[in-house]
Write an enzyme that holds these catalytic residues in place. Sequence first.
Site, PDB file in Angstrom:
ATOM      1  N   HIS A   1       0.857  -1.183   0.000  1.00 49.86           N
ATOM      2  CA  HIS A   1       0.000   0.000   0.000  1.00 49.86           C
ATOM      3  C   HIS A   1       0.903   1.247   0.000  1.00 49.86           C
ATOM      4  CE1 HIS A   1      -2.610   3.093   1.812  1.00 49.86           C
ATOM      5  NE2 HIS A   1      -3.611   2.419   1.262  1.00 49.86           N
ATOM      6  N   PRO A   2       0.446   2.373  -0.543  1.00 48.04           N
ATOM      7  CA  PRO A   2       1.317   3.545  -0.680  1.00 48.04           C
ATOM      8  C   PRO A   2       2.042   4.006   0.581  1.00 48.04           C
ATOM      9  CG  PRO A   2      -0.624   3.866  -2.009  1.00 48.04           C
ATOM     10  CD  PRO A   2      -0.837   2.580  -1.265  1.00 48.04           C
ATOM     11  N   VAL A   3       1.458   3.843   1.768  1.00 50.33           N
ATOM     12  CA  VAL A   3       2.156   4.325   2.955  1.00 50.33           C
ATOM     13  C   VAL A   3       3.168   3.313   3.494  1.00 50.33           C
ATOM     14  CG1 VAL A   3       0.296   5.863   3.659  1.00 50.33           C
ATOM     15  CG2 VAL A   3       0.336   3.525   4.533  1.00 50.33           C
ATOM     16  N   LYS A   4       3.249   2.124   2.883  1.00 55.21           N
ATOM     17  CA  LYS A   4       4.187   1.118   3.366  1.00 55.21           C
ATOM     18  C   LYS A   4       5.601   1.421   2.860  1.00 55.21           C
ATOM     19  CE  LYS A   4       1.106  -1.437   5.503  1.00 55.21           C
ATOM     20  NZ  LYS A   4      -0.186  -0.968   5.014  1.00 55.21           N
ATOM     21  N   THR A   5       6.573   0.584   3.239  1.00 54.45           N
ATOM     22  CA  THR A   5       7.976   0.867   2.965  1.00 54.45           C
ATOM     23  C   THR A   5       8.276   0.923   1.476  1.00 54.45           C
ATOM     24  OG1 THR A   5       8.489  -0.271   5.034  1.00 54.45           O
ATOM     25  CG2 THR A   5      10.340   0.225   3.569  1.00 54.45           C
TER      26      THR A   5
END
Length: 382
Positions: free
Chosen positions: A186-190
């Site tokens: 997901h976009p907020v992941k690393t």
Amino acid sequence: MLPYGRQTIEDDDIAAVAEALRADFLTTGPRVEAFERAFAERVGAAHAIACANGTAALHLAMLALRLGPGDRVVAPSITFLATANCARYVGAEVVFADVDPDTGLMTPATLREALARADGPVKAVLPVHLRGDACELPALAAVAREAGAVLVEDAPHALGTTTHFGGATETIGDVRHSAMATFSFHPVKTIATGEGGMVTTNDPALASRLRTLRSHGMLRPEGAEPWWYEMPEPGFNYRLPDILCALGLSQLRKLDRFATRRRALSAAYREALAPLAPVARPAAQPAWSDPVLHLMTVLIDFERAGRSRLDVVEALRARGVGSQVHYIPVHRQPYYRERYGELSLPGAEAWYGRCLSLPLYPGMQDGDVRTVAEALGAALGI
């Protein structure tokens, strides 16, 4: 506005996706296998199976273990909904485990307590590497093994995290202590693919089953006509397209840079937040964990500060700082309260009552950490 998390997409990422768009395969093509091979090599696992998202990864893991009605799965209450929901997708029941109030992590003691509460056999245990900090995997694996349960790591926050058990350095995702580990992009992941997930395993039979189940459960028997396929059991359309795998490959090449930056920002936060103690302090880090933090979570004594969490969130927003709460205890959700009744999980309640996640992503500037710390101090009246 500084959001609590944000993707880092650069020109080479865009070029990689554009190249995939010009190629023959937009899905089920060579970039899927390339991403899987690169990911498995990066975390040290024998197999990596790409899928549509992190929730699909968890669902596939439950399906691969052949869990169903009458089975039970232990999951911590401090996590995203998907960790518990994946058990219900296959008809299994959820037994919620408490967490350490200062780390938010399932512990061997809270796992034993959950197992003692289970009213039947527990088939799987799903520890969550919350924020990016690692659970005590060898001890959890031993407790699960005693109970006849399989350990499946829910690791969407922990890509790049390493651990130190018994003098050995291990990598989250190498599945030394578990049957499988699941990840999210997901976009907020690393690293980001927009949406996307991965399951790692060292078991070739599980890997084969995961690959079959992510594509409708279809098999192509050896020696059959080229158009022939068979479906011994239903699967799902959980494939990850080549377009997104192209982005994943490009992002994966930057993992070391992203990890270094996240670690530097986390260290800067610890220094900048020190003057706010004891009212506010970063979540505790276990001795064995060397995390690449996905979330910069602070634990705040709102009563001592004389301010509510909403007051603090709104004051931060007024200063251009976004924040978030990770997480509302899942056992509080209406669906699970109706199904299992009221539960007393004091560690989860203590964590929820104090937690607030601050901005953390590689694109932040060094001065942004000071800005956030100063804004938090002002919001708390310190």
